[in-house]
Design an enzyme around this catalytic site. Structure first.
Site, short mmCIF file in Angstrom:
data_model
loop_
_atom_site.label_atom_id
_atom_site.label_comp_id
_atom_site.label_asym_id
_atom_site.label_seq_id
_atom_site.Cartn_x
_atom_site.Cartn_y
_atom_site.Cartn_z
N ALA A 158 0.69 -1.20 -0.10
CA ALA A 158 0.00 -0.51 -0.13
C ALA A 158 0.77 1.73 -0.12
O ALA A 158 1.76 1.20 0.59
CB ALA A 158 -0.35 0.15 1.21
N GLY A 211 -0.09 -5.19 1.39
CA GLY A 211 -1.11 -4.62 -0.17
C GLY A 211 -1.52 -5.46 -1.35
O GLY A 211 -1.71 -6.15 -1.91
N GLU A 224 -1.89 -9.56 -0.20
CA GLU A 224 -3.20 -9.66 -0.03
C GLU A 224 -4.19 -9.88 -1.39
O GLU A 224 -4.73 -10.48 -1.22
CB GLU A 224 -3.30 -7.47 0.98
CG GLU A 224 -3.01 -8.59 2.49
CD GLU A 224 -3.52 -7.27 3.19
OE1 GLU A 224 -3.15 -5.91 2.26
OE2 GLU A 224 -3.55 -7.31 4.25
N GLU A 274 4.68 -5.07 6.95
CA GLU A 274 3.89 -4.11 8.12
C GLU A 274 4.25 -3.65 9.49
O GLU A 274 4.34 -2.61 9.93
CB GLU A 274 2.01 -4.10 8.00
CG GLU A 274 1.63 -4.35 6.70
CD GLU A 274 1.97 -5.37 5.90
OE1 GLU A 274 2.19 -6.20 6.20
OE2 GLU A 274 0.52 -5.49 5.03
#
Ligand code: NAD
Length: 671
Positions: free
Chosen positions: A477, A522, A525, A545
């Site tokens: 992200a 992300g 993910e 993260e």
């Protein structure tokens, strides 16, 4: 006639750079191997190199059997005694159904060996040569049966390089070519067939043209070494610059191979910079200096290329290589597919040479060639008749809808953060923020969600592939969008992102994630919400993260645990460590592992395979598995029975069963 199943024992003659690697590969593939060289010291050193390499493969988990089992299949043989070939070699050859010769590049030496081998081997045995530049036909002329002599050109190192060129000499039989193609496949390689015995075959010819032109441009002051390399690296996205590759593989090697091709009649442009380096003994990495300097001999450190130096016209830089490829195709030396495979696997180009031609524009390539021809008068710049004809017919490549490929069925939409490409029955969603390693921003989430909705409505799209542009799938992200926001804003971002992952997971069509480079946070993910993950060996996966103080927020804690189990998920999420693709494959996070440079093709092949299956069946299968995992076995089984029975009201089941009974391929319509 010999069949591939008949080949059980192979004698590899020459245990040098190539021979020891070929012997290792053959033994790994289950063949009994005799490895021959002129004295036992060379053989001992070759055997220890093989053992070392096998143990490295075992450490990486890519060796299927214990090292000793593979070593046990290789028997060293001293090949000469008192100045002639030894009886020991004669016996090994008599017992073998295939010889692969990898002795020095000297015609007389090879002919002597082939004459001896043909007098000792069985009447159906195949005699292959790994020569890079000598004519197969002339080597074959020393034998009693040239129909059984063939080129089998491996790349260095044979264990790792996926390509093998199989070369037909003037008299080689088609059956022999076919058997060697099968042997190469059995060794896990991708063979391409070179139908005519041309100097340099496919890879060295195309590379030779590129290097020769690059050198010519530098000689004439049209471009600098750095500009050529930056253009190759940034504009064409080659894994290495042209001169960097020369340094890496050895300037001496290219110098000699080019010279050999020129001696066999190929027109080569004069090239001073190569000659100077060769004469000064500056061979590149192995000498610590070539076009670039290295910290010490043998130690490669990638030269840094500057993006702003990418100033050479790519159509000019590739013009001779494309012209050569067109020549090979037009004169029947190789098929279009095999030429594309050769440059992708032999040179690591991300696209085929004809794909480049179509992208650059056939007219632009012809213009560049004609301009150079006018300026230099060199015949080598005459555009191949095939290219000229294409320009005449308006087949200019992608921009005209047709070139070496047809683009009629291809639609491409460029959004702010994505490129959507329909190549029916497949649609590609490319995350397209390469300068930020495809960091996922709110805009990207919004665009992907919209794109998925649109693709869902297009009945001709059967499978969706998600991939990244540039060097990564996605590094995660975009944390810059997290600055100065409240927990509530982040909660909204997380929920939007989770909605997207749910949309992917419960999409009505199969979704494949094609992963190269980083798939982190992300990025992973998104990949985990796809049905299948295919990764190139260079990929790195992870949920790092925690290193930034937070946890995965788009399903990472949930899907990773479901895919690899809670213990492994905790380890990955709590340490934040990266997982190399091979490891991810081992623990089932990735379905398939492929060679770098082949990812798109492999993903496409997998998607095309799925696209032939019944769409309703695929949808039910994924829903039944995914939803079943969230319920108990009774609920899951009941749902399965329900979906199973529902399919029996579809036309596709009628089609599937009839096709099965009629022994034909079914045509599923999704009804
Ligand atoms: P090399 O010099 O490393 O090995 C050749 C070996 O052959 C030596 O160990 C030598 O002792 C042995 N030899 C010489 N005469 C012999 C005989 N009568 N019987 C048995 N062994 C004998 O060379 P290489 O780089 O492995 O190249 C071998 C062949 O492969 C050449 O034809 C070359 O063109 C081709 N090739 C090389 C590469 C490469 O990158 N090195 C790639 C593809 C093809």
């Amino acid at each position: 006639m010999i069949r591939v199943e008949d080949i059980k024992t192979i004698t590899v003659v020459g245990a040098g750079t190539m021979g020891h690697g070929i012997a290792e590969l053959a033994a790994m593939s289950g063949f009994k191997v005799y490895l021959a060289d002129i004295d036992s010291n060379i053989l001992n050193s070759a055997m220890s190199k093989i053992r070392w390499s096998l143990s490295k493969l075992a450490e990486k988990g890519t060796l299927k059997e214990p090292v000793d089992t593979v070593m046990g299949r290789i028997e060293p043989v001293v090949s000469v005694k008192d100045g002639s070939f030894s009886e020991e070699l004669g016996r090994a050859l008599a017992e073998s159904q295939l010889m692969i010769e990898a002795i020095p590049e000297n015609l007389k030496m090879k002919q002597d060996l082939f004459a001896f081998a043909s007098s000792r081997m069985g009447p159906n045995a195949i005699l292959a040569t790994n020569t890079s530049s000598l004519p197969i036909t002339e080597i074959a002329s020393a034998t009693s049966d040239p129909t059984r002599v063939v080129g089998m050109h491996f790349f260095n190192p044979p264990v790792l390089m996926p390509l093998v060129e199989v070369i037909k000499g003037a008299r080689t039989s088609d059956e022999v070519v076919k058997v060697i193609v099968e042997v190469a496949r059995k060794m896990g390689k991708t063979p391409v067939v070179v139908h005519k015995d041309v100097p340099g075959f496919i890879v060295n010819r195309i590379l030779g043209r590129l290097m020769n032109l690059a050198c010519f441009l530098v000689d004439r002051g049209i471009a600098s070494v750095q500009e050529v390399d930056a253009t190759a690296f940034y504009s064409l996205r080659f894994p290495m610059g042209v001169f960097e590759l020369a340094d890496y593989s050895g300037i001496d090697v290219f110098y000699l191979v080019t010279k050999a091709m020129a001696e066999r009649g190929m027109e080569i442009l004069p090239c001073k910079v190569f000659e100077e380096k060769f004469n000064a003994g500056k061979y590149g990495v192995k000498r610590g200096e070539g076009f670039y300097k290295y910290p010490e001999p043998g130690k490669f450190v990638k030269p840094s290329h500057q993006k702003e130096m990418a100033k050479v016209d790519p159509a000019l830089l590739l013009s001779l290589a494309i012209n050569e490829a067109a020549h090979l195709l037009r004169t029947g030396v190789a098929s279009k597919e095999d030429i594309e495979t050769s440059v992708k696997l032999g040179l690591g180009w991300p696209k085929g040479v004809f794909e480049y031609a179509d992208e650059l524009g056939i007219d632009k390539v012809v213009e560049a060639l004609s301009r150079m021809k006018a300026e230099t008068g060199a015949e080598v710049f005459s555009p191949d008749p095939l290219l000229q004809e294409m320009v005449r017919l308006g087949k200019l490549g992608r921009k005209s809808g047709e070139g070496f490929y047809s683009y009629a069925a291809i639609e491409e939409v460029v959004m702010e953060t994505l490129v959507i490409r329909k190549e029916k029955p497949i649609a590609w969603i490319t995350l397209n923020r390469p300068e930020r390693l495809n960091a996922i921003s709110p805009k990207m989430i919004e665009e992907m969600s919209k794109a998925l909705d649109e693709l869902e409505e297009d009945k001709e799209v059967r499978v969706v592939i998600i991939k990244g542009s540039g060097r990564a799938f996605s590094a995660g992200a975009d944390v810059t969008s997290f600055a100065a926001v409240t927990p509530l804003d982040i909660m909204k971002f997380s929920r939007k992102f989770q909605e997207l992952t749910l949309k992917i997971q419960f999409y009505t069509k199969p979704v494949i994630a094609a992963i190269h480079g980083y798939a982190l946070g992300g990025g992973l993910e998104i990949a985990m919400s796809a049905d299948l993950r295919i990764a190139s060996e260079d990929a790195m996966l992870g949920q790092p993260e925690i290193n930034l103080g937070f946890i995965p927020g788009a399903g990472g804690t949930q899907r990773l645990a479901r895919l690899v189990g809670a213990a492994r998920a905790k380890e990955l999420i709590m340490t934040g460590e990266f997982l190399p693709a091979a490891e991810a494959h081992k623990i089932g996070l990735v379905n398939r592992l492929v060679k770098p440079g082949t990812l798109e093709d492999e993903a496409r092949n997998l998607a095309l395979k799925l696209a032939e299956k019944p769409p309703l069946g695929l949808m039910m299968a994924k829903f039944s598995i995914d939803m079943g995992l969230e319920t108990n076995i009774w609920g899951g089984l009941m749902m399965e029975a329900g979906l199973f029975s529902l399919l029996f009201s579809s036309e596709d089941v009628v089609e599937g069963v009839s096709a099965f009974l009629e022994k034909r391929k079914p045509k599923f319509k999704g009804r």
